[in-house]
Design an enzyme around this catalytic site. Sequence first.
Site, PDB file in Angstrom:
ATOM      1  N   GLU B  69       0.798  -1.215   0.000  1.00 53.85           N
ATOM      2  CA  GLU B  69       0.000   0.000   0.000  1.00 53.85           C
ATOM      3  C   GLU B  69       0.833   1.268   0.000  1.00 53.85           C
ATOM      4  O   GLU B  69       0.525   2.245  -0.677  1.00 53.85           O
ATOM      5  CB  GLU B  69      -0.962   0.008   1.194  1.00 53.85           C
ATOM      6  CG  GLU B  69      -2.164  -0.938   1.059  1.00 53.85           C
ATOM      7  CD  GLU B  69      -1.860  -2.401   1.330  1.00 53.85           C
ATOM      8  OE1 GLU B  69      -0.715  -2.726   1.722  1.00 53.85           O
ATOM      9  OE2 GLU B  69      -2.765  -3.234   1.153  1.00 53.85           O
ATOM     10  N   HIS B 138     -12.015  -4.556   9.178  1.00 57.83           N
ATOM     11  CA  HIS B 138     -12.447  -4.258   7.808  1.00 57.83           C
ATOM     12  C   HIS B 138     -13.664  -3.340   7.771  1.00 57.83           C
ATOM     13  O   HIS B 138     -14.328  -3.258   6.740  1.00 57.83           O
ATOM     14  CB  HIS B 138     -12.831  -5.547   7.076  1.00 57.83           C
ATOM     15  CG  HIS B 138     -11.692  -6.256   6.421  1.00 57.83           C
ATOM     16  ND1 HIS B 138     -10.644  -6.780   7.121  1.00 57.83           N
ATOM     17  CD2 HIS B 138     -11.412  -6.525   5.115  1.00 57.83           C
ATOM     18  CE1 HIS B 138      -9.796  -7.373   6.270  1.00 57.83           C
ATOM     19  NE2 HIS B 138     -10.235  -7.210   5.068  1.00 57.83           N
TER      20      HIS B 138
END
Lengths: 333, 333, 321, 321
Positions: B69, B138
């Site tokens: 990322e 999440h």
Amino acid sequence: MTITAGGPTTRTTTFREAFREGLREALAADDRVFLIGEDVGRYGGCFGVSQGLLDEFGPDRVQDTPLSESAFVGAGIGAALGGTRPIVEIMTVNFALLALDQIVNTAATLRHMSGGQLGVPLVIRIPTGPGRQLAAQHSHTLEGWFAHVPGLRVVTPATVTDARGMLATALADPDPVLVFEQIALYGASGELPVAGGAVDLDRAAVRRPGRDVTVVGYGGSLAPALEAADLLAAGGVSAEVVDLRTLRPLDSATVLESVTRTHRLVVVDNAWRSGGPMAEVVARVAEEALDELDAAVERMGAAEVPLPYPRHLEEAALPSADRIAAAARRTLA
Amino acid sequence: MTITAGGPTTRTTTFREAFREGLREALAADDRVFLIGEDVGRYGGCFGVSQGLLDEFGPDRVQDTPLSESAFVGAGIGAALGGTRPIVEIMTVNFALLALDQIVNTAATLRHMSGGQLGVPLVIRIPTGPGRQLAAQHSHTLEGWFAHVPGLRVVTPATVTDARGMLATALADPDPVLVFEQIALYGASGELPVAGGAVDLDRAAVRRPGRDVTVVGYGGSLAPALEAADLLAAGGVSAEVVDLRTLRPLDSATVLESVTRTHRLVVVDNAWRSGGPMAEVVARVAEEALDELDAAVERMGAAEVPLPYPRHLEEAALPSADRIAAAARRTLA
Amino acid sequence: MTDPRDPLALLTLMVRIRRFEERCAGLYSAGAIRGFLHLCVGEEAVAAGVLAALGPDDAVVSTYREHGHALARGIPMTALLAEMFGRATGCSRGRGGSMHLFDAERRFYGGNAIVAGGIPLATGLALADRYRNRPHVTACLFGDGAVAEGEFHESLNLAALWRLPIVFCCENNRYAMGTSLARSHAETDLALRAGSYGMRAWAVDGMDAVAVQEATALAVDTARAGAGPCFLELQTYRFRAHSMYDADRYRDRAEIDAWRQRDPIDRLAATLVADGLLDAGGRAALEAAADAELDAAVAAAEAAPLEPVADLTRYVTTEAS
Amino acid sequence: MTDPRDPLALLTLMVRIRRFEERCAGLYSAGAIRGFLHLCVGEEAVAAGVLAALGPDDAVVSTYREHGHALARGIPMTALLAEMFGRATGCSRGRGGSMHLFDAERRFYGGNAIVAGGIPLATGLALADRYRNRPHVTACLFGDGAVAEGEFHESLNLAALWRLPIVFCCENNRYAMGTSLARSHAETDLALRAGSYGMRAWAVDGMDAVAVQEATALAVDTARAGAGPCFLELQTYRFRAHSMYDADRYRDRAEIDAWRQRDPIDRLAATLVADGLLDAGGRAALEAAADAELDAAVAAAEAAPLEPVADLTRYVTTEAS
Ligand SMILES: Cc1ncc(C[n+]2csc(CCOP(=O)(O)OP(=O)(O)O)c2C)c(N)n1
Ligand SMILES: Cc1ncc(C[n+]2csc(CCOP(=O)(O)OP(=O)(O)O)c2C)c(N)n1
Ligand SMILES: [Mg+2]
Ligand SMILES: [Mg+2]
């Protein structure tokens, strides 16, 4: 040093020394405690806080790490799970961004995700804040972000007593605690009670009582808030200054109680104004004590700009005692 | 599809399709635009948003990345500096924590640190939000964090029109724009104007006019807010629903204008209550329109808990139309 | 846990894992399990072999694809299924779901849904054991995709630098979601990369439970002896899609079929039959036993209570007692 | 920029850098420069050699220890000093200071105070050049400490996987603040580690400007030809402390002295004298010229205006025109 009949009750010390004493005491008191981070050992800490501790406690207790914020913060989390009491230093809050995954996705969630089986008794020390012309990548004020996250405790010592005492309390906490240390205060001095020790972390503190207006600060904004109170006093205005001390869980009761007496509120921090931690303080008052307010709330924070390097611009970007006093006067106009 | 005399003016589409159309149009319109991210190509996007685009535009324009990322977001920043117009997808907001250094320390600061020489015309798409039982790693709602940072623009499409149109506007922006896409909305449908195109990003929108109370939401909280307005209408209460659309820069004028008419304010998001983006909205009202408020502000957010997996607990943790309506009624009590 | 010379135990475990995963798939389609669900069908030899090489005081850190690891660690099926049903009797009290299985007693530290997110944590567990002079080893499981993450790299360096008692177990199933190894990694020899940290690192046939167990045992011994971490590249394959959401459009049928020829259960069963350790009906009996265990576990989990909504905000920080 | 066969130009540049850095030290002590200040005394051969191998359309990404790189890239001393004095005429309008020197015209992309933070950025610049089919190369400079950061690892993999035109230039001065190479890295052969990404990687004598220039030229050619990234481990040493705050308690006097024997300026000057390219007074003349340039630059920078406070919040986002 303050001398009273029975001998000195306080002594003058710097924040740097106060933090170091807290560390030394913690390392001496419990052999499960160790300190890790970049240059905390041989170098003595980027800001000199841990100077001498490596010699005193040895390399197992005071351990330098490579430049790997995610790994060594995560290792602190794992070591805490494994029954030790690590103190992890992240050299400056901007570098904490590299470890946010571990702090937010792991440290803050493990207890919940495991249904209460696991806990992370970890302390993370994070030097933070503006004021030293370190510019746009070294001057952030992000404790408000961490204060948003359930599972974390966020404390922000603004007095030498808290600098000295908060670590012990944080280490006694079975959950992760982040201690934000103001870089700009390390060299500043204050009066430390000789009989100092652990301090409570649950309550905000009224640092100066007053009647006319409540000024709320913490960490780096407490000193200018107190200075503003002096300025105001000279003009006949009695300001009450509240030091939040802990941003999560936030002791809004102390703020509300003060506002209920003064009916006027000025909040001050060094974070960018929009979305900074003081927005939360204001929101709680608007929810819980709206009717007590006799004037629009005044909120001061950093200008909405990545902090510029030159002194005149950095100073202009941050709340000052003058501007805080002016804001307080506006609530009384 | 809504049919009027001159032919259909709207058609029904899902958020997923609307986002995909926005991407397709952007890729077709400007060959400097490309899409990178984890599984955006061959897999078609974790949530299917970019399905088919690899075949249509080829691997230079739709590029899968490794699980890195920080590197691929940073590469997007560099590529934007280098004269392209990258769209970077971070698969879920929790993984954006791994790229925060690049976003906050670099993308948001480059223009300032370089004294205006450099700009970062980058768009980052971030699927976000709770509602699918994805549990504590999440389901975060963190757009408020990004909205705190000068140098970034943060947009939060809550209608298919915005889902379709915000990307084009974001790409036209010479500065970094973060587009937060609600995971729970991808499958939901709405009416899209056939003549859709770029939409403005500067103003909040009154999604439903009303007289008695202002309900402010955005992204994932707009739908329950509108549903709450229906419930309230059934009880004779006329709620005005404001969709913030853009969290930074925040269009507080639209909120203030509404509150000046209704004198009552309910704010709703899916972020943890303390320190969430709605604190800022409330703070602005307390600063700028305190006298307009006839009742304490009601603020609703997620319960202060890393989101639990089971449906009954996840639902209980989030604001619902029922609870929003109840809060609105409290302001009128 | 398993006797090193007990391949039948490995087979039994693999069958239990396989049947468990297949049951989960059905329960997911039926809506009884929700959220994301990642199955390890095809990768059972890794779960069985790695975990069999650990002692009860060793620690385990896993990923979201961890049902097999959890079963191999000895967590009862009921506790796992109750967790996935969101029940109070689940191994994480129902708060975690499929991606967050925990068992503190068994030193099973999850269940982590952030790719590579468990690796620093595992490093810290090993650090604590070393710091406290405990002779434990931490086994850290993660996928090939995790090797691209910075957290992997930082942790391997730290573990090697500090010579921590940890075994990095990379389940190389050749895909990270839809992205194949060669589209994720400039250098696809993952053991070679780990070796660049100066630790022992080698590749192992991850379709052979006995080989996995032997390799892991060697690595664990090395780490326990104080010779620093080891890295195992366990070469395997997932027979099913990445998750229940995945249409699996990115893999060739032929590739999948070729790997299915190497099914770890078929292979070990065939060996055992050849060696006379399993008779003709043996495997079917194991499957029947697993199914019976599953039937009972599903029933118990279904009957288990939900946590009361009033307890929503519990287990966030320690509760004052 | 420098003619490949012009060692005198390299020497001139190194002398300018050295004098510049020493002047900065004085200006810092006098309070004219503030914030953090990191000097590159001892490391001039890296700055001179790497930058000399680039063309004007190539891009440069640097760190907080970037004065030498900026000078070698051709940014005038006045613009740099004005920046450190916080003046409006500084190369970043005074907003950046010592750690954030920028020059868009010269494709000098900073000046980054996050260790390894510039590496993803540099990778992206290379990606843009490749995407737009421009024959440019990006040189990305960083220290040995950065090699421990995840961002380094992720970026090297990405650059190698996508075969981007980038040269990773690691200034290995053996310390990251007070932490020596061996206390930061399990494997201290940094080129070996970069090589594990399948890119060409080798070590170079970073005290020899000509060697650095030659190696960089080869790496740049390789990258420009489309053969993917290269990694150079430029072995050097900083003669001064990490920053002006640093008491330098962690290095042996003897070690510092040994490296000082290899002073890159002394060495190149000696070679040039031996080759008859520099006469006895030649070096002194270069120093005098640098000092004269500095005197003028300091005076100009001191006379330059500050940005008005009214402009405080400018240059955050694009201003509507
Ligand atoms: C940091 C992070 N990025 C992205 C994801 C989304 N994601 C979940 S699993 C996965 C693939 C991981 O592949 P690998 O590590 O090989 O493990 P496998 O699923 O093959 O077992 C991805 C991209 C995530 N969970 N965390
Ligand atoms: C991410 C991050 N962590 C820590 C720091 C603090 N810091 C600044 S320079 C430095 C040492 C870096 O060493 P190296 O990469 O070798 O470069 P050198 O200073 O030797 O040129 C450290 C730890 C930082 N700026 N950024
Ligand atoms: Mg995989
Ligand atoms: Mg160095």
